[in-house]
Design a protein around this motif. Structure first.
Motif, mmCIF file in Angstrom:
data_model
loop_
_atom_site.group_PDB
_atom_site.id
_atom_site.type_symbol
_atom_site.label_atom_id
_atom_site.label_comp_id
_atom_site.label_asym_id
_atom_site.label_seq_id
_atom_site.Cartn_x
_atom_site.Cartn_y
_atom_site.Cartn_z
ATOM 1 N N MET A 32 0.841 -1.181 0.000
ATOM 2 C CA MET A 32 0.000 0.000 0.000
ATOM 3 C C MET A 32 0.882 1.240 0.000
ATOM 4 N N ARG A 33 0.500 2.210 -0.835
ATOM 5 C CA ARG A 33 1.240 3.458 -0.882
ATOM 6 C C ARG A 33 0.985 4.266 0.387
ATOM 7 N N LYS A 34 1.923 5.146 0.674
ATOM 8 C CA LYS A 34 1.807 5.982 1.868
ATOM 9 C C LYS A 34 1.612 7.440 1.472
ATOM 10 N N VAL A 35 0.934 8.173 2.353
ATOM 11 C CA VAL A 35 0.757 9.612 2.172
ATOM 12 C C VAL A 35 1.752 10.319 3.079
ATOM 13 N N GLN A 36 2.609 11.147 2.467
ATOM 14 C CA GLN A 36 3.576 11.940 3.220
ATOM 15 C C GLN A 36 3.227 13.415 3.058
ATOM 16 N N TYR A 37 3.059 14.087 4.183
ATOM 17 C CA TYR A 37 2.811 15.521 4.165
ATOM 18 C C TYR A 37 4.159 16.212 4.078
ATOM 19 N N GLY A 38 4.419 16.905 2.973
ATOM 20 C CA GLY A 38 5.663 17.637 2.788
ATOM 21 C C GLY A 38 5.400 19.124 2.941
ATOM 22 N N VAL A 39 6.099 19.751 3.879
ATOM 23 C CA VAL A 39 5.784 21.136 4.193
ATOM 24 C C VAL A 39 7.006 21.890 4.678
ATOM 25 N N ALA A 40 7.091 23.159 4.280
ATOM 26 C CA ALA A 40 8.083 24.074 4.853
ATOM 27 C C ALA A 40 7.386 24.806 5.987
ATOM 28 N N VAL A 41 8.074 24.949 7.108
ATOM 29 C CA VAL A 41 7.458 25.553 8.292
ATOM 30 C C VAL A 41 8.471 26.477 8.973
ATOM 31 N N SER A 42 7.975 27.604 9.466
ATOM 32 C CA SER A 42 8.846 28.511 10.223
ATOM 33 C C SER A 42 9.129 27.892 11.589
ATOM 34 N N LEU A 43 10.144 28.390 12.256
ATOM 35 C CA LEU A 43 10.488 27.862 13.572
ATOM 36 C C LEU A 43 9.346 28.021 14.569
ATOM 37 N N ASP A 44 8.505 29.044 14.370
ATOM 38 C CA ASP A 44 7.377 29.230 15.283
ATOM 39 C C ASP A 44 6.078 28.588 14.782
ATOM 40 N N GLY A 45 6.193 27.688 13.790
ATOM 41 C CA GLY A 45 5.075 26.818 13.440
ATOM 42 C C GLY A 45 4.104 27.301 12.383
ATOM 43 N N TYR A 46 4.530 28.217 11.506
ATOM 44 C CA TYR A 46 3.637 28.700 10.449
ATOM 45 C C TYR A 46 4.096 28.207 9.081
#
Length: 172
Positions: free
Chosen positions: A1-15
């Protein structure tokens, strides 16, 4: 089964974006091998805002060779060739996609879509690229409500620029 990976850039304070959707704070580090990252996936999932920002910033050709699904109640398929518009995200839809053969699935940006898939139990991992900047306000990585999700660090790398890439598996 394939997997879903959330790829995201995030600031150090979580935005993941500034208060008006700004992403100009996301720096591109030449040490990060985007070609290798991109090659892991053959399917992309995006919300409307992420899709529109990606089209403006990267252009349509960026998605060639990938199956692209955009979740929107407003977009019309005929206006977006090569993209499948999905008006409603359900557990059965995402499970069906995960059960198809192919490479893993990249959930790109968009906190609301991430939150919905996480609540459905369909996100398998999070690939967070932490940018050394404090925004103070904006779109949070994890929209409300309070609902802790336990993670296990799978891998990480610290770059000379101060950027940290970390992949976390979702504990199920």
């Amino acid at each position: 089964m394939r997997k879903v990976q959330y790829g995201v850039a995030v600031s150090l304070d979580g935005y993941i974006a500034g208060p008006n959707g700004e992403v100009d704070w996301i720096t591109i580090d030449p040490e990060i091998d985007f070609t290798a990252i991109w090659a892991q996936f053959d399917t992309l999932l995006m919300g409307r805002k992420t899709y529109e920002a990606a089209m403006q910033r990267l252009g349509r050709s960026t998605f060639s060779g990938k199956s692209v699904f955009v979740f929107s109640k407003n977009l019309v398929t005929k206006d977006h060739p090569g993209v499948t518009i999905v008006p409603e995200l359900t557990s059965s839809w995402i499970r069906s996609l995960k059960n198809q053969s192919g490479k893993d699935i990249w959930l790109m940006g968009g906190g609301t879509l991430f939150r919905h898939l996480l609540d459905l139990g369909e996100v398998d991992s999070i690939s967070a690229t932490i940018i050394p900047v404090l925004l103070g306000s904006g779109t949070p990585l994890m929209p409300s409500p309070y609902s802790p999700t336990m993670l296990t660090l799978s891998t990480h790398r610290v770059y000379k620029s101060g950027i940290i890439s970390a992949i976390y598996e979702i504990r199920k």
